[in-house]
Design an enzyme around this catalytic site. Sequence first.
Site, PDB file in Angstrom:
ATOM      1  N   ASP A 213      47.510 -24.208  38.831  1.00 32.84           N
ATOM      2  CA  ASP A 213      46.852 -25.511  38.976  1.00 32.84           C
ATOM      3  C   ASP A 213      47.145 -26.330  37.722  1.00 32.84           C
ATOM      4  O   ASP A 213      47.880 -25.891  36.824  1.00 32.84           O
ATOM      5  CB  ASP A 213      45.339 -25.340  39.190  1.00 32.84           C
ATOM      6  CG  ASP A 213      44.759 -26.408  40.122  1.00 32.84           C
ATOM      7  OD1 ASP A 213      45.088 -27.597  39.933  1.00 32.84           O
ATOM      8  OD2 ASP A 213      43.993 -26.058  41.032  1.00 32.84           O
ATOM      9  N   GLY A 237      50.934 -26.341  36.183  1.00 36.62           N
ATOM     10  CA  GLY A 237      52.038 -27.047  36.801  1.00 36.62           C
ATOM     11  C   GLY A 237      51.599 -27.961  37.924  1.00 36.62           C
ATOM     12  O   GLY A 237      50.411 -28.083  38.243  1.00 36.62           O
ATOM     13  N   ASP A 238      52.583 -28.598  38.531  1.00 38.42           N
ATOM     14  CA  ASP A 238      52.400 -29.565  39.613  1.00 38.42           C
ATOM     15  C   ASP A 238      52.989 -28.956  40.882  1.00 38.42           C
ATOM     16  O   ASP A 238      54.202 -28.709  40.959  1.00 38.42           O
ATOM     17  CB  ASP A 238      53.122 -30.856  39.246  1.00 38.42           C
ATOM     18  CG  ASP A 238      53.031 -31.935  40.314  1.00 38.42           C
ATOM     19  OD1 ASP A 238      52.515 -31.644  41.413  1.00 38.42           O
ATOM     20  OD2 ASP A 238      53.485 -33.061  40.053  1.00 38.42           O
ATOM     21  N   PHE A 239      52.155 -28.701  41.873  1.00 36.65           N
ATOM     22  CA  PHE A 239      52.662 -28.005  43.062  1.00 36.65           C
ATOM     23  C   PHE A 239      53.620 -28.842  43.903  1.00 36.65           C
ATOM     24  O   PHE A 239      54.226 -28.339  44.846  1.00 36.65           O
ATOM     25  CB  PHE A 239      51.545 -27.408  43.916  1.00 36.65           C
ATOM     26  CG  PHE A 239      50.432 -28.341  44.340  1.00 36.65           C
ATOM     27  CD1 PHE A 239      50.654 -29.651  44.736  1.00 36.65           C
ATOM     28  CD2 PHE A 239      49.116 -27.872  44.373  1.00 36.65           C
ATOM     29  CE1 PHE A 239      49.623 -30.478  45.153  1.00 36.65           C
ATOM     30  CE2 PHE A 239      48.064 -28.691  44.796  1.00 36.65           C
ATOM     31  CZ  PHE A 239      48.325 -29.988  45.194  1.00 36.65           C
ATOM     32  N   HIS A 256      45.532 -29.694  53.838  1.00 37.29           N
ATOM     33  CA  HIS A 256      44.795 -30.696  54.619  1.00 37.29           C
ATOM     34  C   HIS A 256      44.478 -31.946  53.801  1.00 37.29           C
ATOM     35  O   HIS A 256      44.064 -32.958  54.360  1.00 37.29           O
ATOM     36  CB  HIS A 256      43.541 -30.085  55.247  1.00 37.29           C
ATOM     37  CG  HIS A 256      42.364 -29.938  54.329  1.00 37.29           C
ATOM     38  ND1 HIS A 256      41.070 -29.799  54.794  1.00 37.29           N
ATOM     39  CD2 HIS A 256      42.268 -29.889  52.975  1.00 37.29           C
ATOM     40  CE1 HIS A 256      40.243 -29.680  53.785  1.00 37.29           C
ATOM     41  NE2 HIS A 256      40.939 -29.725  52.667  1.00 37.29           N
TER      42      HIS A 256
END
Length: 347
Positions: A213, A237-239, A256
């Site tokens: 995250d 990090g950035d998913f 979602h």
Amino acid sequence: MTAAASSPDPIARPAEDDLRFALMDLALSYLFPAALRAAAALGVADHLADGPRPVAELAGAVGADPLNLHRVLRLLATRGIFTEDDAGRFALTPSAELLRTDVPSSFAPAVLMITDTTFWRPAGELEETVRTGRTPFDRLFGMPFFEHFARDPETAAVFHVGMASMSDPENPVVARAFDLPPDATVVDVGGGHGGLLLSVLREHPDARGVLFDQPHVLAGHRLGELGADDRWDLAEGDFFTEAPPGDAYLLKRILHDWDDEHALRILRQCRRAVSDRGRVLVVDAVVPPGNDPDPGKVIDLLMMSSFTGRERTRADFDALFARAGFRLTRVLPTDTRLSIVEGVPAT
């Protein structure tokens, strides 16, 4: 019979089973969550832990107007949340017990999150969303939801504590609903404070975990509760742009939040990083066909009003997985309102 008695009623009153009453009740139903939020925010349940109290005494304890507090609790009592006795004293019910903040199963933070202004205000502008296809969140708050979330520590706290309150009872159930390869590395993508990963590591003692995250989120992680710090790691990090290597990728209530193109970017990062024996496990509502009520159909409008995302059908997931390089293998029900949509790398 007198003339007065035989004269017609000047007001045409519909019968109690008239559909106009049902529509009116539905139109007014937003007042129930408003009342529920007021009771949770005031901490009413905490002040009833020792037994029933007169409303005037209760109002003094929570700092409220006695008459208006009575009116709120009287309405909630019609739904089994609190109860009023013949002496005018209010008491807890099993539902109201969950609003206490001093019990392990407290649902008060979840209620405060779901009824927070970040959800409440955009929902009131749903007509705009339906007309334009865009959430009004940016207009109302000056930026997208997750940017607002990152910049406002108060909103972030409401969200994280509320999500934990809602998710903690689900997580052990979800963790028991799927299997893992031996000695698997499990990556919890956008896993927040790590509640689900904790449950997975407890349920699967030979697995290792990675909580993935953003840094400001990981700062509040709970993985130390496991008591085995050698079994987990944190990964910042950035998913949308990366994912740590692993064998199983958990995405609980992540996809979602996003439209198909953003969800596809997340899944493609998982596909690039996943091992040959790996899988992706999307934990979300799966909307069934037909006209029957379903919680996923309700949450879908929450996603529509505050986010860019949506709840999906099995066919939606099938198409999304295929575009990301996964093959949907099965949908596992759980004893929660969520299902596990499993995919493996497509050959």
